[in-house]
Design an enzyme around this catalytic site. Structure first.
Site, PDB file in Angstrom:
ATOM      1  N   HIS A  92       0.737  -0.879  -0.192  1.00  0.00           N
ATOM      2  CA  HIS A  92       0.194  -0.141   0.176  1.00  0.00           C
ATOM      3  C   HIS A  92       0.756   1.444  -0.295  1.00  0.00           C
ATOM      4  O   HIS A  92       0.036   2.735  -0.204  1.00  0.00           O
ATOM      5  CB  HIS A  92      -0.827  -0.279   1.295  1.00  0.00           C
ATOM      6  N   HIS A  93       2.062   1.568  -0.480  1.00  0.00           N
ATOM      7  CA  HIS A  93       3.008   2.208  -0.292  1.00  0.00           C
ATOM      8  C   HIS A  93       2.252   3.446  -1.694  1.00  0.00           C
ATOM      9  O   HIS A  93       2.473   4.309  -1.334  1.00  0.00           O
ATOM     10  CB  HIS A  93       4.609   2.436  -0.489  1.00  0.00           C
ATOM     11  N   LYS A 148      -2.177  -2.703  -7.727  1.00  0.00           N
ATOM     12  CA  LYS A 148      -3.268  -3.257  -9.390  1.00  0.00           C
ATOM     13  C   LYS A 148      -2.768  -4.738  -9.875  1.00  0.00           C
ATOM     14  O   LYS A 148      -1.121  -4.955  -8.900  1.00  0.00           O
ATOM     15  CB  LYS A 148      -1.744  -2.559 -10.698  1.00  0.00           C
ATOM     16  N   LYS A 195       7.596  -4.692  -9.813  1.00  0.00           N
ATOM     17  CA  LYS A 195       7.431  -4.375 -11.607  1.00  0.00           C
ATOM     18  C   LYS A 195       6.462  -3.429 -11.386  1.00  0.00           C
ATOM     19  O   LYS A 195       7.552  -2.414 -12.652  1.00  0.00           O
ATOM     20  CB  LYS A 195       6.652  -5.705 -12.146  1.00  0.00           C
ATOM     21  N   LYS A 212      -2.912  -8.837  -6.756  1.00  0.00           N
ATOM     22  CA  LYS A 212      -3.081 -10.537  -7.610  1.00  0.00           C
ATOM     23  C   LYS A 212      -4.672 -10.517  -6.800  1.00  0.00           C
ATOM     24  O   LYS A 212      -4.435 -10.812  -5.619  1.00  0.00           O
ATOM     25  CB  LYS A 212      -2.026 -11.770  -7.048  1.00  0.00           C
ATOM     26  N   SER A 229      -1.924  -0.864 -18.697  1.00  0.00           N
ATOM     27  CA  SER A 229      -3.158  -0.596 -18.487  1.00  0.00           C
ATOM     28  C   SER A 229      -2.745   0.645 -17.348  1.00  0.00           C
ATOM     29  O   SER A 229      -4.145   0.999 -17.267  1.00  0.00           O
ATOM     30  CB  SER A 229      -2.573  -2.256 -16.832  1.00  0.00           C
TER      31      SER A 229
END
Length: 474
Positions: A67-68, A73, A97, A109, A365
């Site tokens: 949550h930085h 995503k 990534k 995920k 995205s």
């Protein structure tokens, strides 16, 4: 089940080991490193769905690794291999990534443990919509909270079901379309998303091959043209990767699918192979190529660049020694085990790591998410302006030189950028810039032996600074 869990644990532990290997080269104390490494939120749910005359209990997950930065995503996969350890590992990779390619998301995920072949489209829709409603109830989805995307076993179709379900539950959210990416164009998707990961792989490998001194170390010349390529997996990522390499002048000598492999040192045409596969149901027995019923054999054939674009752990300690490629580009997540990594490194093979190389999908995205939030199509505000400016320049050149520009040249010059042009340009710039950051660390940091470690260092440094700037740590 025990074997399956052991394999997934191995994948998760491999990610953790790579993190620790890189962490030794950073300046952050143990507390910050532990926070970066930890999965922040894990949702494991079971929900009933009426399938035919029976009720099935479906097992599903969503992991928010970091949550930085928000939103989190990451894709949603439909597979019988889904379990908590696998989803945690993939969420962690998403965090690193995103940091590497400077996309301001935390990693996430999701997964549903089902065999998609056993369900009708209507039943898959019911499962997907119910999963979405569970995510909404637990606050695990939203434009500023957590933004899923397609992954293995899912596509734009499933994303359209998710955005529709979310919109019906939050009718006053004007940014509802930004709750997922990878949507159909008609639902707010972005042009260029389909080929994004494969194109990103191409851009990344092309950039790695552009450094003459790096190529000389592994016995290759600079550039893509003439390089012999083998691609494992002819799904969305593998097909587009093969296509872009082929169009750039590389020789596609091998293709590998789940039912076997084909090899032709004179070169294959990926579109012709796809047509053969559509007609016969298999890539095997393609005219002029050597067919192998064991897919693993295809990985070991002579080539300059090997692109695993399918499953995890396809190269391990048992076959790593027989790999003949000089460059391995990890288009899939975790195609090499830790043991294989060490063997290939000792052989002098350049491994371009997954946490950088397959980041094209999340990069585009990000562009789609921005488009959904801005409610404006890319190029709409500038295409006509650019064309008018180019026309004025041509008129000035023609009047000054007293020579006419040909119709073909005029058409090419006057074309303003469409959405897909801007998306591809943004992706290319992102992949080039990120590789150079990783390479700079690899070249400058003492004791960094491979690009994977350099990529993890790059990610940890960026995330660590973000946590420090949040003021959470003293």
């Amino acid at each position: 089940m025990a074997t399956e869990n052991a394999e997934n644990n191995s994948f998760f532990l491999s990610v953790q080991r790579n993190f620790e290997k890189a962490a030794r080269h950073t300046i952050f104390d143990r507390g910050i490193l532990d926070q970066i490494k930890a999965c922040n939120s894990i949702l494991r749910i079971k929900f009933p769905v009426k399938i035919g005359e029976d009720v099935e209990v479906i097992e599903a997950y969503r992991v928010q690794h970091s949550h930085h930065k928000l939103p989190c995503k990451g894709g949603i996969r439909f597979s019988m291999e889904v379990d908590q350890e696998e989803v945690m590992a993939l969420a962690a990779l998403m965090t690193y990534k995103c940091a590497i390619v400077n996309v301001p998301f935390g990693g996430g995920k999701g997964g549903i443990k089902i065999d998609t072949k056993k369900y009708t489209v209507f039943e898959l829709e019911k499962i997907t919509r119910r999963y979405t409603s569970e995510l909404c109830k637990k606050n695990f989805i939203g434009p500023g909270i957590d933004v899923p995307a397609p992954d293995y076993g899912t596509s734009a179709r499933e994303m359209s079901w998710i955005v529709d379900t979310y919109s019906s539950l939050f009718p006053n959210d004007i940014n509802a379309q930004a709750c997922v990416t990878g949507k159909p164009i008609s639902q707010g998707g972005v042009r260029g998303r389909t080929e994004a990961t494969g194109l990103g792989v191409f851009f990344g490998v092309r950039e790695a091959c552009s450094f003459k001194e790096d190529m000389e170390k592994i016995g290759l010349t600079a550039g893509i043209s003439g390089k012999r390529i083998i691609v494992q997996g002819l799904g969305n990522v593998g097909y587009h990767t093969a296509k872009y390499f082929q169009d750039a002048g590389a020789t596609l000598v091998g293709l590998i699918e789940f039912d076997g492999a084909i090899y032709d040192e004179n070169g294959l045409d990926v579109d012709a192979v796809q047509a053969h596969r559509k007609a016969t149901g298999s890539i095997l027995n393609y005219a002029g190529a050597v067919s192998m019923s064991d897919p693993a054999q295809g990985l070991e054939k002579p080539c300059d660049i090997l692109i695993p674009a399918a499953l995890e752990s396809v190269i391990d300690k048992n076959n790593a020694e027989r790999i003949q490629a000089r460059i391995i580009g990890e288009a899939a997540n975790g195609p090499l085990t830790s043991e294989a990594d060490e063997i290939l490194q000792s052989k002098g093979v350049m491994v371009i790591p997954d946490i950088y190389l397959n980041a094209g999908g999340v990069t585009v995205s990000y562009f789609e998410w921005l488009k959904s939030l801005s409610h404006v199509r890319y190029g709409r505000l500038e295409k006509r302006f650019s064309e008018n400016m180019y026309k004025e320049l041509i008129d000035i050149i023609e009047s000054t030189t007293e020579k006419q520009v040909s119709k073909l040249e005029r058409k090419m010059i006057l074309r303003g950028p469409d959405e897909i042009d801007l998306v591809h340009s943004g992706l290319e710039d992102t992949m080039i810039g990120a590789y150079r950051e990783i390479r700079d660390i690899y070249m400058a940091e003492p004791g960094v032996e491979d690009l994977r470690t350099a990529a993890f260092i790059c990610a940890i440094n960026k995330i660590g600074v973000a946590y420090q700037e949040l003021g959470i740590f003293p």
